[in-house]
Write an enzyme that holds these catalytic residues in place. Structure first.
Site, short mmCIF file in Angstrom:
data_model
loop_
_atom_site.label_atom_id
_atom_site.label_comp_id
_atom_site.label_asym_id
_atom_site.label_seq_id
_atom_site.Cartn_x
_atom_site.Cartn_y
_atom_site.Cartn_z
N GLU A 16 -65.41 -49.85 25.63
CA GLU A 16 -64.89 -48.69 26.35
C GLU A 16 -63.37 -48.62 26.34
O GLU A 16 -62.79 -47.54 26.23
CB GLU A 16 -65.41 -48.67 27.80
CG GLU A 16 -66.91 -48.45 27.93
CD GLU A 16 -67.39 -47.13 27.34
OE1 GLU A 16 -66.56 -46.23 27.13
OE2 GLU A 16 -68.59 -47.01 27.05
N GLN A 21 -59.67 -42.40 24.31
CA GLN A 21 -58.90 -41.47 23.49
C GLN A 21 -58.90 -41.86 22.01
O GLN A 21 -57.92 -41.67 21.29
CB GLN A 21 -57.45 -41.40 23.99
CG GLN A 21 -57.35 -40.71 25.32
CD GLN A 21 -57.65 -39.24 25.23
OE1 GLN A 21 -56.86 -38.47 24.73
NE2 GLN A 21 -58.81 -38.83 25.70
N THR A 22 -59.99 -42.47 21.59
CA THR A 22 -60.07 -42.98 20.22
C THR A 22 -61.44 -42.66 19.65
O THR A 22 -62.45 -42.86 20.31
CB THR A 22 -59.83 -44.50 20.22
OG1 THR A 22 -58.58 -44.78 20.84
CG2 THR A 22 -59.84 -45.06 18.81
N LEU A 59 -54.07 -49.36 16.37
CA LEU A 59 -55.04 -48.63 17.19
C LEU A 59 -54.36 -47.67 18.17
O LEU A 59 -54.96 -46.70 18.62
CB LEU A 59 -55.93 -49.62 17.95
CG LEU A 59 -57.22 -49.08 18.57
CD1 LEU A 59 -58.07 -48.35 17.54
CD2 LEU A 59 -58.02 -50.21 19.19
N TYR A 99 -63.56 -43.00 34.46
CA TYR A 99 -64.52 -42.90 33.37
C TYR A 99 -65.07 -44.28 32.99
O TYR A 99 -66.29 -44.49 32.95
CB TYR A 99 -63.92 -42.23 32.11
CG TYR A 99 -64.78 -42.55 30.93
CD1 TYR A 99 -66.01 -41.91 30.76
CD2 TYR A 99 -64.45 -43.60 30.06
CE1 TYR A 99 -66.87 -42.27 29.74
CE2 TYR A 99 -65.31 -43.97 29.04
CZ TYR A 99 -66.52 -43.30 28.89
OH TYR A 99 -67.38 -43.67 27.91
N ASP A 117 -66.12 -37.80 30.68
CA ASP A 117 -65.17 -37.93 29.57
C ASP A 117 -65.02 -36.57 28.90
O ASP A 117 -65.52 -35.56 29.39
CB ASP A 117 -65.65 -38.99 28.58
CG ASP A 117 -66.83 -38.49 27.77
OD1 ASP A 117 -67.58 -37.63 28.28
OD2 ASP A 117 -67.01 -38.94 26.62
N CYS A 171 -72.81 -30.24 21.08
CA CYS A 171 -71.81 -29.39 21.77
C CYS A 171 -70.41 -29.86 21.40
O CYS A 171 -69.61 -30.24 22.25
CB CYS A 171 -72.04 -29.44 23.28
SG CYS A 171 -71.25 -28.11 24.20
N CYS A 178 -74.64 -24.34 18.22
CA CYS A 178 -75.30 -23.49 19.21
C CYS A 178 -76.66 -22.97 18.72
O CYS A 178 -77.57 -22.76 19.53
CB CYS A 178 -74.40 -22.31 19.57
SG CYS A 178 -72.84 -22.81 20.35
N CYS A 181 -79.18 -25.41 19.59
CA CYS A 181 -78.99 -26.03 20.91
C CYS A 181 -80.10 -25.64 21.87
O CYS A 181 -80.40 -24.46 22.05
CB CYS A 181 -77.64 -25.61 21.48
SG CYS A 181 -77.33 -26.31 23.11
#
Length: 330
Positions: A16, A21-22, A59, A99, A117, A171, A178, A181
């Site tokens: 995590e 952001q990766t 990273l 998160y 997230d 999504c 869609c 979906c």
DNA sequence: AACTCGGGGGA
DNA sequence: TCCCCAGAGTT
């Protein structure tokens, strides 16, 4: 993905932190390296900062690495290596926000905490047609309440995993699927033709431009490097002597600045190489610059920099901007 | 509340 | 070029 179905809180935490952001594709090899070299948290805790930063090199968001080590050492020393097992305790850990705490709590212990997230924000904003800015305090509170209400309290781990997977695969931010979906008939964004407008991300950050001229100072076939300790990008990574400018400068101007700053002295240096102009786009800054390789005929007076051989350079973590230069450096 | 912190990959 | 990614910490 190797961390799916994982029940070891240490490995979940590790994955995590790496994935903050990766993208999964970017973080995957780093996760593998860490798990292979440090199967348990005590092993990570006793490795030097230098080695761990080298593993994290490339990273980005390097405070994650610093916090990773701090938390590993804290759990190792103060908790006998046993990972905390309540949401509140997990949230206290350095580098762990709401998160990550919810993710660890639900995946490792099946505790009823909904993750929020980028994926979840997007799915909820679209399905329920919520136009509130997701990066505002009010928006976060609002989305969090809905996420928590929707959570399957009997199966929070699988629910969280499924919702994030749905956001990542169906999504999607751009060109969501869609047409296939299952929420198509109920999705407020789809019905109102507003899929591309949601989620609503408020502010756009200003991008500032900086010019970095790195002087690769070589003395007796060794290079001077220093650690970036100031509050700025690439903190804790290493670099060559840096002359920063607000605008583009010629090599002659940079050399003049170096003389004025008493980094080099007339008659005691030799410019060996001037690299091509290089640039790197960060999320909030645009970096331009060059590398100027200079052979020194006498050592630097400052004690701030350390002198290392070309081979030793590989042991230090550098920003990508410098690593790109290192490839051209003989 | 607004800013800061990387690097990569897809459109 | 722009966007955005399994966000968190500081100001």
């Amino acid at each position: 993905m190797p961390w799916k179905g994982e029940k070891d809180p240490y490995k979940i935490w590790l994955s995590e932190i790496i994935l903050q952001q990766t993208r999964v594709e970017q973080g995957m090899s780093y996760y593998q390296k860490f798990v292979q070299q440090f199967p348990v948290i005590q092993q990570l805790a006793r490795v030097s900062d230098k080695k761990v930063f080298k593993l994290w090199e490339g990273l980005g968001y390097y405070t994650r690495c610093k916090n990773l080590l701090e938390t590993a050492r804290f759990i190792s020393k103060n908790k006998k290596g046993v990972f905390p097992n309540t949401y509140e305790e997990i949230l206290q850990l350095k580098g762990v926000g709401t998160y990550t705490a919810a993710a660890i709590a639900s995946f490792a212990y099946n505790l009823p905490h909904a993750v929020l997230d980028g994926n979840v924000f997007r799915v909820l904003a679209r399905v329920f047609g919520i136009g509130k800015e997701i990066d505002s305090t009010e928006g976060k509170k609002y989305f969090n309440q809905i996420a928590q209400e929707l959570l399957d309290k009997k199966n929070p781990g699988n629910y969280n995993q499924a919702l994030m997977d749905f956001g990542a695969i169906v999504c999607k931010p751009i060109a969501p699927l869609c047409l296939v979906c299952p929420f198509q008939k109920h999705c407020m964004a789809y019905i109102n033709n507003a899929v591309s407008k949601l989620p609503n991300k408020g502010k756009k950050l200003k991008i500032k431009t900086r010019w970095f001229y790195f002087l690769a100072l070589k003395y007796k076939n060794k290079f001077y490097i220093r650690q970036r300790v100031e509050k700025d990008i690439w903190r804790n990574l290493f670099e060559f002597n840096l002359i920063e400018k607000a605008k583009e400068n010629s090599t002659a101007q940079i050399i003049n600045t170096a003389k004025r700053n008493e980094i080099i002295e007339k008659g005691f240096y030799d410019v060996e190489l001037v690299s091509p102009k290089q640039h790197q786009q960060l999320s909030h800054q645009k970096i331009y610059g060059r590398l100027i390789k200079i052979k020194l005929l006498k050592p630097l007076l400052t004690k701030e920099m350390i002198l290392v051989s070309k081979k030793q350079l590989t042991q230090y973590a550098f920003p990508k901007f410098i690593n790109d230069y290192l490839k051209q450096l003989q």
